[in-house]
Design a protein around this motif. Structure first.
Motif: not given
Ligand code: SF4
Ligand code: SF4
Ligand code: SF4
Lengths: 300, 376
Positions: A186, A194-196, A199, A204-205, A209, B2, B4-5, B50, B121-123, B126-130, B132-133
């Motif tokens: 990334l 720490p809090v993302e 993103t 497009e996504d 979101i 995908k 999601i796209t 999400a 985090r790489k997933r 992306l609609g909800k935080p990972d 840790k976040a």
């Protein structure tokens, strides 16, 4: 749609350039300006950012720039001044008053927006900056002649020039961590947050979101995704709880800064072709592309 | 492409439609958009959001919840967080309760955060935080409020000793003995609230009074080590009288003002009788002492507003001339309600029930005497 436009436009210009006596090989050596529908971006949610500045540290570390250890970033005094990204920091976080709660100010990370129609690319007379299919707008050491047109053209005042280096000064700006992403990682700032608040994903996504978030928490956000349409769209987009001009985001229209024709014009000069025939060529290119543009509009 | 796209594309395609209302055509009151991102979700592509953040149903007693939990992984500098779960659950009672954190638990057992929040985090989603976040956001929601620097060491165990000492600064709540409220009124400038007496004698849990307040009301770093016995608060700045009284009124609604406002009578603090009780005091009642009407001992009780309740047999001996109007022969013996409908004596008398061509105050049923004010 736009990508189709741009791609067919480039294709057309290649064809016409070939007709005008340029070899296709030469034309292909030009900047790789692609607006892929799958381009990546980052959504910066300033309502989530806590101003820890981990991203600043991570960016410097990933790019081999000088930085004190991470603990020193707990010091909040840098927030007393407004800072801009420069040759020592490709991204900075600034602090703004929050009228809703003075105890919890708004903090905003600043870096290159990775415009979808970058003014810096248009301004560069040798095509040293290019928009990649992955969304990044990157700069090429070998081509840059140090004219600094990109600095003037950028509506966000991003590119910085290493004035203090006599030999091989570079244009410095966020490169969207092209190298790290090449290794499947990334962007450093995104990974470190720490809090993302950042993103990373297909633009497009991210826009979808962002719209979701605004719709589900209208009390938290202003209904504006900065970068969705500004200067024709940017790959990095922002959400905020206060109007963007209060956070020093420039008020920009939806049109890409200077016209696309400019870069073509510069491109032509770069290949030393006599101008007269090429102005005719340029006219032809613009005419074709306008025709196409009209057709596309009718269909959409 | 995908999925999601695809959803994204559908959303973009639906953009034009979305300007119109998203309410279903059947006339149902539900908003599709609570769960669907697209204006026109289909069975094949429902475009679900999400996390709809549904309310939890599986409540259990706080003391059944784990007392402590270890959150987060071992890092280079910071260890995991020793999370005092039960203590937080008790504190949450003053706010949103369990649902403040457990926002997607539908039933028992309470779900693990990582059932929804991806560990990486790489997933894809992306609609909800990972994870840790999500954790950091959840904790910082409150912890930034009373600790604006958001230092990592205030939650995480720190490995080197120096930093550890710094991290020890916990914010124990030192409840005050008394709180002195400054009322802003000229007489009786203060109201003293005996906080310790209330919590001790009546065994009140914090949440019984403290609801939806800023954390810093209790956990104030500035107050640590300071003399907490007596706090002074300003109560009238920017709040209404009702707001200032609301908290005490849950128990003291029926008490006399002087129970809290020492040495004050309702009159001396400008009690608005008309607005608060619906019975405005006229020029005869206003100068009276409260006790002349509110005779019951201990606190004020409602007095029957009918004149007869205080002025027994008044109609028989009433001399209308006292009001400033001596009634003429034709009116003298009429029943009061003939002119004063509903016995609303402060309102205009009514003439038209008998006289088509007469109206108060142009025509009067008698002669002005003495105190006639000629106002009405
Ligand atoms: S923000 Fe400036 S430097 Fe970055 S892509 Fe846009 S124009 Fe170029
Ligand atoms: S994407 Fe990379 S270069 Fe750009 S700000 Fe983030 S860390 Fe720095
Ligand atoms: S790392 Fe994230 S939270 Fe911290 S300053 Fe950067 S964007 Fe904000």
């Amino acid at each position: 749609m736009k990508s189709q436009n741009r791609r067919s436009f480039l294709k057309a210009s290649t064809a016409i350039a070939a007709a005008a006596g340029l070899t296709p090989a030469t034309a292909n050596a030009g900047p790789k300006n692609i607006l892929s529908p799958n381009r990546m971006g980052v959504l910066v949610d300033t309502t989530v950012c806590i101003g820890c500045r981990n991203c600043e540290w991570a960016c410097k570390t990933a790019h081999g720039l000088d930085t004190p250890p991470l603990e020193t970033y707990e010091d909040k005094t840098p927030f007393d001044q407004m800072r801009r990204p420069d040759t020592t920091a490709l991204t900075v976080v600034n602090r703004y008053e929050n009228p809703e709660n003075p105890e919890l100010p708004t903090t905003v990370k600043v870096q290159c927006m990775h415009c979808d129609h970058p003014a810096c690319v248009s301004a560069c007379i040798v095509g040293a900056i290019s928009k990649q299919a992955d969304g990044a707008v990157i700069w090429d050491t070998d081509k840059c002649i140090g004219c600094r047109y990109c600095m003037v053209a950028c509506p966000f005042q991003i590119p910085a020039f290493e004035y203090n280096k006599a030999i091989g000064p570079r244009i410095m700006k966020c490169d969207f961590c092209t190298e790290r992403r090449g290794e499947g990682k990334l962007p450093a700032c995104v990974e470190s947050c720490p809090v993302e608040a950042l993103t990373f994903g297909p633009r497009e996504d991210l826009v979808r979101i962002a719209k979701d978030r605004v719709r589900h928490a209208p009390e938290r956000y202003v209904d504006h995704i900065y970068g969705e349409y500004e200067v024709g769209g940017t790959s990095w987009c922002y959400l905020a709880g206060t109007e963007f001009d209060k956070l020093q985001f420039p008020k920009l229209g939806v049109n890409p800064a200077p016209g696309v024709s400019e870069s073509i014009q510069h491109g032509i000069f770069a290949y030393f072709v006599p101008p007269v025939s090429l102005y005719a060529l340029l006219g032809a290119v613009m005419w074709t592309s306008r025709q196409r543009g009209d057709e596309e509009e009718e269909h959409s | 492409m995908k999925p999601i796209t695809l959803i994204g594309l559908l959303f973009v395609a639906g953009g034009a439609l979305s300007a119109q209302s998203a309410a279903p055509k059947s006339g149902s009151s539900m908003d599709c958009r609570a769960c669907h991102t697209a204006a026109t979700p289909t069975k094949a592509n429902p475009s679900l959001v999400a996390c709809p953040r549904l309310k939890i149903k599986g409540y259990h007693a706080i003391d059944e919840a784990p007392a402590t939990m270890s959150l987060g992984a071992e890092g280079a500098k910071y260890g995991p967080v020793n999370f005092a779960h039960r203590a937080h659950a008790h504190m949450a009672e003053t706010g949103k309760g369990c649902v403040g954190c457990h926002h997607y638990d539908q039933a028992r057992p309470i779900q693990k955060c990582k059932n929804c929040h991806a560990v990486s985090r790489k997933r894809e989603d992306l609609g909800k935080p990972d994870l840790k976040a999500a954790m950091h956001r959840q904790c910082l929601d409150c912890h930034r409020d009373w600790n604006p620097t958001g230092s990592c060491a205030s939650c995480h165990q720190v490995k080197d000793a120096v930093a550890k000492a710094a991290a020890k600064k916990s914010t124990t709540v030192a409840a005050p003995q008394k709180i002195i409220y400054e009322t802003g009124s000229k007489e009786g400038k203060t109201v003293t609230f005996f906080h310790a007496d209330h919590t001790g004698r009546f065994a009140l849990a914090c949440a019984e009074c403290h609801q939806q307040e800023s954390c810093r009301g209790c956990h104030d770093r500035k107050r640590i080590g300071a003399n907490n016995a007596v706090l002074t608060r300003h109560t009238t700045a920017g709040i209404t009288e009702e707001q200032a009284h609301a908290r005490c009124a849950t128990c003291h609604a029926k008490d006399e003002c002087s129970v809290c406002h020492k040495g004050m009578s309702p009159k001396s603090i400008g009690f608005d009788h008309g607005r608060r009780t619906g019975f405005a005091l006229n020029r005869f009642h206003a100068p009276l002492d409260c006790k002349q009407c509110h005779k019951s001992a201990g606190g004020f009780t409602r007095v029957n507003a009918d004149c007869e309740s205080c002025h027994k047999g008044w109609q028989a001996k009433f001399d209308h001339a006292k009001t400033g109007l001596a009634l003429d022969e034709q009116h003298k013996d009429l029943d009061c309600t003939s002119c004063h409908e509903d016995k609303t004596f402060h309102a205009k008398p009514v003439c038209k029930s008998c006289h088509d061509d007469k109206a108060w105050p142009a025509q009067r049923p008698g002669k002005a005497v003495g105190r006639e004010t000629a106002k009405k």
